[in-house]
Design a protein around this motif. Structure first.
Motif: not given
Length: 538
Positions: A373-378, A380-387, A389-390, A396-404
């Motif tokens: 997993l690669e994480l970057a900020v672009r 002002g947004k948190l962008i994940a890249t996996q396999w 694909m970014p 989320a309300a529970d303090g986690s991060w979920v994909p759009l």
């Protein structure tokens, strides 16, 4: 026609979401909104054809890709209601040319994306085949029949797989004696008045008012997206936002037989381990702004679709784009938030800077497959890249991060500065540690590797120069030269294979298999939609 001041206000607020497309010679969006049985909006932003300057409208036709899946499943459910097949039938009962597999795969497994079958698009890609190459459905089926691999036991996990729905479409044709296009036209499109919707399997078939698809070039300009694959039950439909609103109304006021078809599509399931799956039958279940959602996305080079229903609010939003860089998934939810006067996303000040970097999850008890997993900020947004694909993450309300993005089980929770945990469904959690630097590759990977399930052949050898880089020459049953891909180290037990095809980068994780003397005998390969695929050293 009366037009209320509230309607004008809503349209103006929605227009503001598309400021980057309005009045510009750029690809854009069609947007349709249905609320409590009333069409609130059917409108386009941007151009359907950059070459001809044609604007997008509510009746502009697009390829809707995987939104087709729910229609294919509907056809299967119609045949089941007529007693012409059973949902628990072995798929080989209807497609006897398929090989015997390690376990029985039923039609129910196919509809719910829990079959364990490898995605045929991924299997072809591992041989260097991109979506721009012409390939017929008959050839695809021929390649699928060579496979005897299952990524996991059927029913035990969710993993998105186009093979499932291609096979379901073929089963509809075998049972009904009609083409899938004819069946859907007679049984769904005509009765619902979906006049601009069709199953168009041949990618070069002329379609009236079809928007052109575009990809963004590195210089910021646009290129025409190339399409070569024929399509079927997995993604071959063309439609409009207006026609998809007509389809959504079928969920609220059923007109098609069986009358419980909407409930059958939306019925949830439990995996064999007891965990709930968010994939129903050809549609996804989720939540947005505290409300249950039902829908599906679609992706094909240059085309993106989001079909979003919020049944509790009586709301449907359909957004279709003709630019690969555009974001219908996010936009559809922002439109829904405007209609319902709700916040689109959690407004939380969460630390992003500490997450930047590469993270690796080594195989461990309870999660035998590695992950990167690669994480970057672009911007002002948190962008994940996996396999390869970014995708954007949102708090989320529970303090986690979920994909759009849809059809992707992923919930990220930072545990410490050096540890992340990601829930990936079926009760599995991946534990990622921060990578400071990449280790050297194992010294004994060079050699020839073949896969009996897809005919892929990789030859790994040293790249020109003396820096220790290894490259894999990719080939398979379709292409004799699929290009050179690059290997990079991750650990003593896992390496990454980075590839580049027509419109996308790819990342595969390889686990060298060794005999009792420590010699490499093969590679176990994991991709986004194929797991535990063995390439044997020859």
């Amino acid at each position: 026609m009366p037009f209320s001041i509230d309607s004008l206000s809503l349209e103006n607020r929605i227009d503001a979401l598309f400021a980057a497309q309005q009045g510009q010679a750029v690809p854009g969006y069609a947007v349709g909104v249905l609320h409590q049985g009333q069409v609130l909006l059917s409108k386009g932003y941007g151009l359907a054809s950059l070459e001809h300057g044609l604007p997008i409208r509510g009746d502009t036709v697009f390829r809707i890709a995987s939104v087709s899946k729910q229609f294919t499943v509907s056809a299967v459910l119609m045949l089941a209601a007529e007693g012409r097949l059973g949902l628990n039938d072995d798929m080989r009962r209807h497609l006897p040319e398929l090989p015997e597999l390690p376990a029985v795969v039923t039609l129910e497994h196919l509809m719910r994306n829990c079959s364990g079958l490898p995605d045929f698009l991924e299997m072809l890609r591992l041989g260097g085949v991109g979506l721009d190459l012409h390939l017929s459905r008959a050839r695809m089926l021929q390649l699928i029949t060579a496979n005897r691999h299952l990524s996991f036991a059927p029913g035990s996990r969710f993993l998105y797989c186009n093979t499932n729905f291609l096979l379901l479409g073929l089963i509809v044709e075998r049972i009904s004696g009609q083409s899938l296009a004819e069946f859907l036209q007679q049984r769904i499109f005509e009765p619902l008045g979906m006049k601009r919707t069709a199953m168009c399997c041949e990618i070069d078939q002329p379609v009236a008012q079809l928007a052109s698809a575009y990809l963004q070039a590195p210089d910021g300009g646009y290129r025409r997206a190339l399409h070569g694959f024929e399509q079927g039950g997995e993604g071959g439909m063309v439609s409009t936002v207006e026609d998809l609103l007509l389809w959504s109304r079928q969920f609220e006021q059923a007109r098609l037989a069986p009358l419980d078809l909407p409930a059958l599509l939306a019925a949830p399931t439990t995996l064999s381990g007891g965990q709930a799956s968010l994939y129903a039958r050809g549609v996804e279940l989720g939540r947005f702004a505290g409300l249950a959602t039902l829908g599906h996305g679609g992706l094909w080079p240059g085309f993106k679709t989001e079909f979003l229903r919020l049944p509790e609010a009586g709301l449907t939003v359909v957004v279709i784009a003709n630019g690969g860089h555009l974001e219908p998934y996010r936009i559809a939810r922002e439109v829904a938030a405007e209609v319902l006067a709700l916040p689109a996303y959690v407004d939380a000040a969460m630390d992003m800077a500490s997450l930047i970097g590469e993270w690796f999850s080594a195989p461990h008890a309870g999660q035998p497959e590695p992950a990167l997993l690669e994480l970057a900020v672009r911007d002002g947004k948190l962008i994940a890249t996996q396999w390869g694909m970014p995708f954007q993450l949102t708090p989320a309300a529970d303090g986690s991060w979920v994909p759009l993005r849809g059809a992707y089980e992923f919930k990220l929770r930072p545990s410490s500065a050096e540890l992340l945990e990601v829930e990936v469904g079926a009760g599995l959690t991946q534990r990622f540690t921060r990578m400071i630097e990449r280790p050297a590759l194992p010294a004994d990977l060079a050699g020839s590797y073949r896969c009996e399930h897809n005919g892929v052949h990789w030859v790994i050898a040293a790249a020109p120069g003396d820096d220790g880089t290894l490259q894999a020459q990719i080939s398979g049953p379709v292409l004799a030269d699929g290009g050179l891909w690059t290997l990079r180290g991750l650990s003593s037990e896992v390496v990454e294979l980075q590839g580049q095809l027509y419109w996308m980068k790819s990342s595969q994780l390889l686990r060298p298999q060794r005999d009792a003397r420590g010699r490499v005998t093969g590679l176990l390969v994991d991709t986004s939609r194929v797991r535990n695929l063995l390439l044997q050293r020859s």
